[in-house]
Design a protein around this motif. Sequence first.
Motif, PDB file in Angstrom:
ATOM      1  N   ARG A  17      27.756 -31.671  38.954  1.00 32.20           N
ATOM      2  CA  ARG A  17      27.470 -31.433  37.530  1.00 32.20           C
ATOM      3  C   ARG A  17      28.640 -30.748  36.836  1.00 32.20           C
ATOM      4  N   GLN A  20      31.313 -33.301  36.205  1.00 28.47           N
ATOM      5  CA  GLN A  20      30.927 -34.124  35.060  1.00 28.47           C
ATOM      6  C   GLN A  20      31.149 -33.373  33.745  1.00 28.47           C
ATOM      7  N   LEU A  21      30.775 -32.105  33.718  1.00 24.13           N
ATOM      8  CA  LEU A  21      30.957 -31.280  32.521  1.00 24.13           C
ATOM      9  C   LEU A  21      32.440 -31.113  32.201  1.00 24.13           C
ATOM     10  N   GLU A  24      33.760 -34.281  30.714  1.00 25.72           N
ATOM     11  CA  GLU A  24      33.222 -34.459  29.362  1.00 25.72           C
ATOM     12  C   GLU A  24      33.943 -33.540  28.370  1.00 25.72           C
ATOM     13  N   GLU A  25      34.109 -32.272  28.722  1.00 23.53           N
ATOM     14  CA  GLU A  25      34.697 -31.306  27.801  1.00 23.53           C
ATOM     15  C   GLU A  25      36.216 -31.431  27.685  1.00 23.53           C
ATOM     16  N   ARG A  27      38.267 -34.085  28.895  1.00 20.15           N
ATOM     17  CA  ARG A  27      38.855 -35.416  28.773  1.00 20.15           C
ATOM     18  C   ARG A  27      38.032 -36.363  27.915  1.00 20.15           C
ATOM     19  N   SER A  28      36.907 -35.870  27.433  1.00 17.58           N
ATOM     20  CA  SER A  28      35.978 -36.690  26.640  1.00 17.58           C
ATOM     21  C   SER A  28      35.602 -37.976  27.382  1.00 17.58           C
ATOM     22  N   GLU A  29      35.416 -37.836  28.685  1.00 19.75           N
ATOM     23  CA  GLU A  29      35.012 -38.968  29.532  1.00 19.75           C
ATOM     24  C   GLU A  29      33.664 -38.656  30.158  1.00 19.75           C
ATOM     25  N   THR A  30      32.830 -39.655  30.223  1.00 20.83           N
ATOM     26  CA  THR A  30      31.538 -39.495  30.869  1.00 20.83           C
ATOM     27  C   THR A  30      31.614 -40.073  32.276  1.00 20.83           C
TER      28      THR A  30
END
Length: 82
Positions: A17, A20-21, A24-25, A27-30
């Motif tokens: 997790r 993933q966070l 996301e924060e 690299r703006s990648e999911t």
Amino acid sequence: MSLLVKMPREQKEMIIRNVQLFFEEERSETLGNIAAESIVDFMLKELAPHLYNKGVADARNLLMQKMSQIEDECYALEQPVR
């Protein structure tokens, strides 16, 4: 020698997790669970031997310091001889 890292599933899920966070924060990648778990597994495989060896070296240095202190204390116990 391959260093196999075993950790509780809950701990690994928390790390997944966090990866993933981070993606996301930063690299703006999911990332999906499988991709994040692959990254975690890869990093564990690559980093574990280095971190393990560092821990062993730290433990060795601490033991050597403690042994030196014990040796000094033993010499301090000696009685003077005429």
